[in-house]
Design a protein around this motif. Sequence first.
Motif, PDB file in Angstrom:
ATOM      1  N   ALA A 164     -42.803 -22.752 -12.456  1.00 48.94           N
ATOM      2  CA  ALA A 164     -43.356 -23.520 -11.340  1.00 48.94           C
ATOM      3  C   ALA A 164     -44.632 -24.240 -11.747  1.00 48.94           C
ATOM      4  O   ALA A 164     -44.830 -25.422 -11.418  1.00 48.94           O
ATOM      5  N   VAL A 165     -45.504 -23.553 -12.468  1.00 46.26           N
ATOM      6  CA  VAL A 165     -46.758 -24.161 -12.918  1.00 46.26           C
ATOM      7  C   VAL A 165     -46.470 -25.301 -13.892  1.00 46.26           C
ATOM      8  O   VAL A 165     -47.098 -26.369 -13.826  1.00 46.26           O
ATOM      9  N   ALA A 166     -45.511 -25.090 -14.803  1.00 47.52           N
ATOM     10  CA  ALA A 166     -45.173 -26.138 -15.774  1.00 47.52           C
ATOM     11  C   ALA A 166     -44.651 -27.390 -15.077  1.00 47.52           C
ATOM     12  O   ALA A 166     -44.998 -28.519 -15.464  1.00 47.52           O
ATOM     13  N   ILE A 167     -43.830 -27.218 -14.051  1.00 46.28           N
ATOM     14  CA  ILE A 167     -43.318 -28.375 -13.309  1.00 46.28           C
ATOM     15  C   ILE A 167     -44.453 -29.086 -12.572  1.00 46.28           C
ATOM     16  O   ILE A 167     -44.576 -30.307 -12.607  1.00 46.28           O
ATOM     17  N   THR A 187     -39.041 -35.313  -3.199  1.00 48.33           N
ATOM     18  CA  THR A 187     -38.150 -34.830  -4.245  1.00 48.33           C
ATOM     19  C   THR A 187     -38.306 -33.315  -4.347  1.00 48.33           C
ATOM     20  O   THR A 187     -39.431 -32.815  -4.444  1.00 48.33           O
ATOM     21  N   VAL A 188     -37.186 -32.587  -4.329  1.00 50.59           N
ATOM     22  CA  VAL A 188     -37.203 -31.122  -4.363  1.00 50.59           C
ATOM     23  C   VAL A 188     -36.597 -30.655  -5.684  1.00 50.59           C
ATOM     24  O   VAL A 188     -35.475 -31.024  -6.035  1.00 50.59           O
ATOM     25  N   VAL A 189     -37.352 -29.828  -6.418  1.00 51.56           N
ATOM     26  CA  VAL A 189     -36.934 -29.303  -7.715  1.00 51.56           C
ATOM     27  C   VAL A 189     -37.004 -27.773  -7.664  1.00 51.56           C
ATOM     28  O   VAL A 189     -38.021 -27.227  -7.231  1.00 51.56           O
ATOM     29  N   PRO A 190     -35.970 -27.057  -8.103  1.00 48.10           N
ATOM     30  CA  PRO A 190     -36.002 -25.595  -8.054  1.00 48.10           C
ATOM     31  C   PRO A 190     -36.717 -24.973  -9.258  1.00 48.10           C
ATOM     32  O   PRO A 190     -36.852 -25.599 -10.310  1.00 48.10           O
TER      33      PRO A 190
END
Length: 482
Positions: free
Chosen positions: A401-404, A391-394
């Motif tokens: 990025a850290v939160a994701i 799964t790719v999330v932008p």
Amino acid sequence: MTRPAYGLLIDGAETAAADGRTFTSFDPATGEPVADFARGGAADVDAAVAAARRAYDREWRDTTPTARGRLLLDVARRLRADATALAAAETRDCGKPLAQARADVELAARYFEFFGGAAPALHGEQLPVGPGVVDFTVREPHGVCGQINAWNFPLNMASRSLAAALAAGNTAVLKTPELAPHTTALLGRIVTAAGFPPGVVNLVHGDGAEAGAALSRHPGLGLLTFTGSVGTGRAVAAAAAAAVTPCVLELGGKSPTLVFPDADLDVAADQLARGFVEATGQSCDLPSLAVVHADVHDAFVARVAARAAAFSVGPGAADPDVGPLISQGQRDRVERHVATAVRAGATVALGGGRPAAPGTSAGWFVEPTVLTGLGPDAAAAREEIFGPVLTVVPFTGEDEAVAIANGTGHGLAAYVWTRDLGRGVRLTRRVAAGQVYVNCFGSGDSVLTPFGGTGLSGYGREKGFEALRTYTQVKNICISAS
């Protein structure tokens, strides 16, 4: 052709289950039977724990670390001598491509080799408490260790747990994975042939709900280690807590890969593509979530999809890039995850179905799949799918990025790709995971590196010298000179 049959290994001998029951394991590539096994229950677990306790009390506790180490080194030698047959058995038992199975056999040998050499190096410390008093610590074994391992790396996991526990002076009762018990049963025969005293290593085949549950709650254990799902891990820990048995839990993962615009996209894409399909994606620490900067998102997805599209899919014995999933139930689970993601708005950039390659119609195969177009709260971005699905999330900034990466609740492994080493070092502290890799997907010798997670990924550490600390407990000794 008569398929092989294996009994329980209790007190140095193979034996039938107390009630005579058996079960059969199946080849994930064909659905054909592989071998038959005695199906152990609570009575068999009781017998195995009693044998392990007798062996510990009568002999193993007083066996010198050097002598223990020599036995472990002999197991390493025997594993390498039987590597071809063991790799073929691993491939047929859990569907792993033959090259990956060969690598797992070598890794199993390395565990016995490393812990065999490290056994005499385990020691305590002297504490300078004051004049007239000698105070020091010693590290002592827990006694009988219960071990419940998963089916995705059966020989590998059995070896890493057994070798560390035995090196530290414990005896062991190992519940083999019911979907793939074959190579662990063969390891039991190798351990017996190497000359370990009867009862030092005991194997109970059977299912988790019965044999695993009986071992989890057994009051005769000094330590319990478990590898598996979060839900089962909670049940195992609760059962062990009733007996006040300490646990090591290695649970699920949604290991994120953070890709920044300055990364070497070709190298990162190549390693990520190979990483998310290794073991057909059935590994907690494999990179299954890509968190990619928006500026390079499309270009990076195209690179990953192109590489994964070229992978061969087929039976493990043919040595493809991607083999089958472990069972029909697991394939159904992966397919449900993909269907749910599509209903939630995902774009299938690659795969999403079953392969049409020769030799795949009878087995439990899924195509390498890349999903895009989802936010970080989507199930496919947060939950462990345990299949060849990426799964790719932008993202647009480092904090996002850290939160994701930290938002999944898991914390087993994480990967960071950036040429800015300052950022890379900073993120090793900010990302919550038991191991963080910068510009790589491995260390080169995972036997040496501690392994374990945080959050929903569990607690405690296996591998390396940390494992010897895990499998021992500290005793403080104070002696007055007056």
